[in-house]
Design a protein around this motif. Structure first.
Motif, PDB file in Angstrom:
ATOM      1  N   HIS A 478       0.855  -1.174   0.000  1.00  0.00           N
ATOM      2  CA  HIS A 478       0.000   0.000   0.000  1.00  0.00           C
ATOM      3  C   HIS A 478       0.900   1.235   0.000  1.00  0.00           C
ATOM      4  CE1 HIS A 478       0.756  -0.762   4.309  1.00  0.00           C
ATOM      5  NE2 HIS A 478       0.702   0.557   4.464  1.00  0.00           N
ATOM      6  N   ILE A 479       0.347   2.342  -0.455  1.00  0.00           N
ATOM      7  CA  ILE A 479       1.075   3.614  -0.482  1.00  0.00           C
ATOM      8  C   ILE A 479       0.567   4.495   0.658  1.00  0.00           C
ATOM      9  CG2 ILE A 479       1.422   5.752  -1.773  1.00  0.00           C
ATOM     10  CD1 ILE A 479       1.287   4.125  -4.330  1.00  0.00           C
ATOM     11  N   ARG A 480       1.499   5.147   1.351  1.00  0.00           N
ATOM     12  CA  ARG A 480       1.156   6.128   2.377  1.00  0.00           C
ATOM     13  C   ARG A 480       1.696   7.493   1.954  1.00  0.00           C
ATOM     14  NH1 ARG A 480       3.541   2.859   7.618  1.00  0.00           N
ATOM     15  NH2 ARG A 480       2.532   0.854   7.153  1.00  0.00           N
ATOM     16  N   ILE A 481       0.869   8.495   2.056  1.00  0.00           N
ATOM     17  CA  ILE A 481       1.286   9.873   1.794  1.00  0.00           C
ATOM     18  C   ILE A 481       0.967  10.690   3.034  1.00  0.00           C
ATOM     19  CG2 ILE A 481       0.988  11.912   0.340  1.00  0.00           C
ATOM     20  CD1 ILE A 481      -0.065  10.003  -1.860  1.00  0.00           C
ATOM     21  N   HIS A 482       1.985  11.273   3.637  1.00  0.00           N
ATOM     22  CA  HIS A 482       1.802  12.082   4.841  1.00  0.00           C
ATOM     23  C   HIS A 482       2.119  13.546   4.535  1.00  0.00           C
ATOM     24  CE1 HIS A 482       1.657   8.320   7.024  1.00  0.00           C
ATOM     25  NE2 HIS A 482       2.891   8.022   6.669  1.00  0.00           N
ATOM     26  N   GLN A 483       1.238  14.433   4.923  1.00  0.00           N
ATOM     27  CA  GLN A 483       1.483  15.867   4.863  1.00  0.00           C
ATOM     28  C   GLN A 483       1.422  16.397   6.293  1.00  0.00           C
ATOM     29  OE1 GLN A 483      -1.832  16.635   2.141  1.00  0.00           O
ATOM     30  NE2 GLN A 483      -0.359  17.383   0.644  1.00  0.00           N
ATOM     31  N   ILE A 484       2.524  16.995   6.753  1.00  0.00           N
ATOM     32  CA  ILE A 484       2.622  17.423   8.141  1.00  0.00           C
ATOM     33  C   ILE A 484       2.818  18.934   8.210  1.00  0.00           C
ATOM     34  CG2 ILE A 484       3.883  17.159  10.313  1.00  0.00           C
ATOM     35  CD1 ILE A 484       4.731  14.377   9.353  1.00  0.00           C
ATOM     36  N   LEU A 507      17.789  -6.275   3.943  1.00  0.00           N
ATOM     37  CA  LEU A 507      18.375  -5.745   2.711  1.00  0.00           C
ATOM     38  C   LEU A 507      17.976  -4.282   2.599  1.00  0.00           C
ATOM     39  CD1 LEU A 507      17.680  -8.646   0.188  1.00  0.00           C
ATOM     40  CD2 LEU A 507      19.767  -8.187   1.483  1.00  0.00           C
ATOM     41  N   THR A 508      18.952  -3.426   2.281  1.00  0.00           N
ATOM     42  CA  THR A 508      18.658  -1.998   2.239  1.00  0.00           C
ATOM     43  C   THR A 508      19.535  -1.305   1.213  1.00  0.00           C
ATOM     44  OG1 THR A 508      18.518   0.022   3.565  1.00  0.00           O
ATOM     45  CG2 THR A 508      20.335  -1.473   4.068  1.00  0.00           C
ATOM     46  N   ASP A 509      19.022  -0.187   0.679  1.00  0.00           N
ATOM     47  CA  ASP A 509      19.835   0.714  -0.132  1.00  0.00           C
ATOM     48  C   ASP A 509      19.347   2.129   0.163  1.00  0.00           C
ATOM     49  OD1 ASP A 509      17.543   1.188  -1.685  1.00  0.00           O
ATOM     50  OD2 ASP A 509      18.097  -0.299  -3.189  1.00  0.00           O
ATOM     51  N   ALA A 514      14.063  -3.733   3.458  1.00  0.00           N
ATOM     52  CA  ALA A 514      13.171  -4.884   3.548  1.00  0.00           C
ATOM     53  C   ALA A 514      13.767  -5.921   4.481  1.00  0.00           C
ATOM     54  CB  ALA A 514      12.933  -5.501   2.171  1.00  0.00           C
ATOM     55  N   TYR A 515      12.886  -6.617   5.195  1.00  0.00           N
ATOM     56  CA  TYR A 515      13.309  -7.694   6.083  1.00  0.00           C
ATOM     57  C   TYR A 515      12.694  -8.983   5.564  1.00  0.00           C
ATOM     58  CZ  TYR A 515      14.256 -10.312  10.350  1.00  0.00           C
ATOM     59  OH  TYR A 515      14.708 -11.241  11.255  1.00  0.00           O
ATOM     60  N   TYR A 516      13.544  -9.933   5.222  1.00  0.00           N
ATOM     61  CA  TYR A 516      13.106 -11.212   4.672  1.00  0.00           C
ATOM     62  C   TYR A 516      13.186 -12.275   5.769  1.00  0.00           C
ATOM     63  CZ  TYR A 516      13.576  -9.173  -0.006  1.00  0.00           C
ATOM     64  OH  TYR A 516      13.440  -8.386  -1.130  1.00  0.00           O
ATOM     65  N   VAL A 525       9.507   1.362   0.757  1.00  0.00           N
ATOM     66  CA  VAL A 525      10.200   1.998  -0.360  1.00  0.00           C
ATOM     67  C   VAL A 525       9.798   3.465  -0.399  1.00  0.00           C
ATOM     68  CG1 VAL A 525      10.510   2.049  -2.857  1.00  0.00           C
ATOM     69  CG2 VAL A 525      10.177  -0.144  -1.687  1.00  0.00           C
ATOM     70  N   ASP A 526      10.779   4.331  -0.530  1.00  0.00           N
ATOM     71  CA  ASP A 526      10.509   5.756  -0.697  1.00  0.00           C
ATOM     72  C   ASP A 526      10.209   6.000  -2.169  1.00  0.00           C
ATOM     73  OD1 ASP A 526      10.418   8.460  -0.891  1.00  0.00           O
ATOM     74  OD2 ASP A 526      12.452   8.822  -0.150  1.00  0.00           O
ATOM     75  N   VAL A 527       8.939   6.163  -2.511  1.00  0.00           N
ATOM     76  CA  VAL A 527       8.551   6.275  -3.920  1.00  0.00           C
ATOM     77  C   VAL A 527       8.949   7.624  -4.518  1.00  0.00           C
ATOM     78  CG1 VAL A 527       6.675   4.624  -3.741  1.00  0.00           C
ATOM     79  CG2 VAL A 527       6.234   7.047  -3.321  1.00  0.00           C
ATOM     80  N   LEU A 528       9.364   8.581  -3.697  1.00  0.00           N
ATOM     81  CA  LEU A 528       9.821   9.867  -4.225  1.00  0.00           C
ATOM     82  C   LEU A 528      11.273   9.821  -4.662  1.00  0.00           C
ATOM     83  CD1 LEU A 528       8.123  12.347  -1.712  1.00  0.00           C
ATOM     84  CD2 LEU A 528       7.307  11.572  -3.929  1.00  0.00           C
TER      85      LEU A 528
END
Length: 528
Positions: A478-484, A507-509, A514-516, A525-528
């Motif tokens: 799911h996607i979360r968008i937060h405006q603060i 695993l990270t970059d 992600a945790y497997y 994931v930072d979609v921006l």
């Protein structure tokens, strides 16, 4: 004992009526060792609740009857029931040193009275008929107290109804006025499509199926001739509810955990058992059978029993941190409500039906329950996205109602302390602090919207900080968008799904983590 007990119930195939009976006996038999002359009820353990020790003991005695009474009503014997009757006789005798006593406003004993009302309605020969005339008067007088004191205006109102209709059946003193008043209030909780609120406008959870609908279906069966109007209403609403509630269960039988009183565990499937009892084929009997029995199979694979065989407080394992203030050592036996199915005859079509999985929709939008429910293509996981649910007086309410999403596969966490992210365990929520290690998560939204494709909320962790959040489901992500909007310096953490920290790999970059593990993958994931 631990290995033997758990192995026997875990290996129960739960295919036949005999299997279901065996499972019930496997659960209640360990309680027999707690019967003695010293206590008013059963003292299974130690621990505190918002009610006293006397009430904890009485609760531990009466809650197992939610399973035992249907067993008797189905013409199956349970020899140790005589011990329960002796305790009930003493407890309702005002001249006995073990008298349960006078109750008071909002008394927990009102909750425990309900199963006695049901017992009188469906198992008369095992309960009422074994009492002397004096003992019958004692029992009815003790139960009649439920009309004299105030109670929460929620599912508790059904306890008053069940007690009064049982006394009415035997020509004892009862109050039709109290029945009518409670019934009117319960109907006022109804919203649409089979859904209720549990007394309070923002309180929607498993109390809808395992309390309000459950008692309504018992009423519909017991009062089908005397009160056809209300009996019909409860049946019709249950049929509507079933079409949507079946989507809360994954194919392995796991239901989505959320809300209060999760220590009642397999009470999650009690609604399906009540449909059978009331002869309401809301969906095909084979699917009802699968939903009920598969949920029980799932639960009996979990570590929910103590070493000596008693149900523990917690969820998939013993966990006192998770508990409500009203969860005593006998409270988990409300789960036995799912054994109501044992009250129906051996030739009932439920027992004859071939068990089969259903065709629950991949997506269900429930504005009346403030949820969007999604399941994957194979039914292995169900996720519930909530917004606008709120339950003020209960433990960890922000975790149990106001996370962004709840999963049948991953479960959820509650805080162990108030300092830092480690103690807070903020899965599937946004945690915010004023750079002081005291984190707050979403609690008490001021604005919310539920659309077909997303949920929106506004909440204020402080009076001058506004958080606007969009959650867009697309299973299993799911996607979360937060405006603060803030004038304060804040520390912010966004949490993914809770998952076991054992045996996995991170695993990270620069823009993802992600945790497997063998239980699945939790990642962001930072979609921006």
């Amino acid at each position: 004992m631990f290995n033997k007990f758990n192995r026997s119930i875990k290996e129960n195939p739960l295919k036949t009526r005999e299997d279901v009976t065996a499972a019930l006996l496997q659960i209640v038999t360990p309680l027999e060792s707690f019967f003695d002359e010293e206590h008013m009820g059963l003292k299974l353990d130690t621990g505190g609740t918002v009610y006293d020790e006397k009430t904890r003991e009485i609760e531990s005695l009466l809650r197992p009857l939610w399973g035992i009474i249907p067993l008797l009503a189905g013409k199956q014997n349970y020899a140790y029931f005589e011990k329960y009757i002796e305790k009930i006789k003493a407890g309702t005798n005002p001249h006995s040193p073990h008298y349960w006593g006078e109750i008071h406003d909002f008394d927990q004993l009102m909750v425990e009275m309900a199963v006695l009302g049901v017992a009188l309605c469906i198992a008369k020969e095992y309960v009422w008929d074994v009492l002397t005339e004096e003992e019958q008067i004692n029992l009815s007088n003790w139960l009649m107290q439920i009309n004299d004191f105030d109670m929460p205006k929620n599912n508790w109102l059904f306890f008053r109804i069940l007690v009064n209709i049982s006394l009415k059946t035997f020509g004892m003193k009862y109050s039709q006025e109290k029945i009518d008043e409670a019934m009117e209030q319960i109907h006022s909780f109804y919203t649409d499509n089979g859904w209720y609120v549990d007394g309070y406008p923002d309180q929607i959870d498993y109390y809808v199926p395992f309390a309000i609908h459950y008692y309504g279906l018992i009423y519909a069966k017991v009062m089908k001739d005397e009160d056809r109007r209300n009996a019909s209403i409860f049946r019709e609403r249950a049929i509507l509810f079933a079409q949507r509630f079946r989507g809360f269960f994954a194919e392995d039988g796991a239901a989505v955990p959320f809300g209060r009183s999760m220590t009642y565990r397999f009470a999650q499937s009690a609604f399906w058992s009540a449909l059978v009892f009331a002869d309401v084929e809301a969906i095909p009997w084979g699917e009802i059978k699968h939903l009920l029995l598969q949920n029980l199979r799932h639960w009996f694979k979990q570590d929910i029993f103590s070493a000596s065989g008693e149900l523990t407080i917690g969820y998939a394992y013993r966990n006192l941190i998770f508990a409500e203030g009203y969860n005593g050592y006998g409270s988990p036996y409300w789960a036995l409500k799912s054994f109501l199915v044992l009250a129906v005859p051996w030739n009932h079509p439920f027992w004859k039906a071939e068990e089969r999985g259903g065709d629950a929709p991949r997506k269900i939008v429930l504005p009346e329950a403030r949820m969007i429910v999604e399941r994957d293509s194979e039914g292995k996981q169900v996720q519930i996205f909530t917004v606008g649910l709120h339950c003020e007086p209960h433990a960890h309410a922000e975790s149990k109602y106001e996370k962004f999403v709840y999963s049948s596969a991953f479960g959820f966490s509650v805080p162990k302390g108030s300092l830092g992210l480690r103690q807070g365990a903020f899965d599937n929520t946004l945690a915010i602090s004023e750079q002081d290690h005291y984190y707050r998560s979403r609690y008490g939204v001021e604005v919310y919207e539920i659309e077909d494709d997303y949920l929106y909320s506004e909440w204020k962790p402080w009076h001058d900080v506004l958080v606007k959040t969009y959650v867009i489901p697309f299973m299993p992500w799911h996607i979360r968008i937060h405006q603060i909007e803030t004038k304060r310096k804040l520390s912010i953490a966004d949490g993914g799904f809770a998952i076991s920290a054992q045996g996995g790999e991170i695993l990270t970059d620069s823009h993802r983590i992600a945790y497997y593990s063998e239980k699945g993958i939790s990642g962001m994931v930072d979609v921006l």
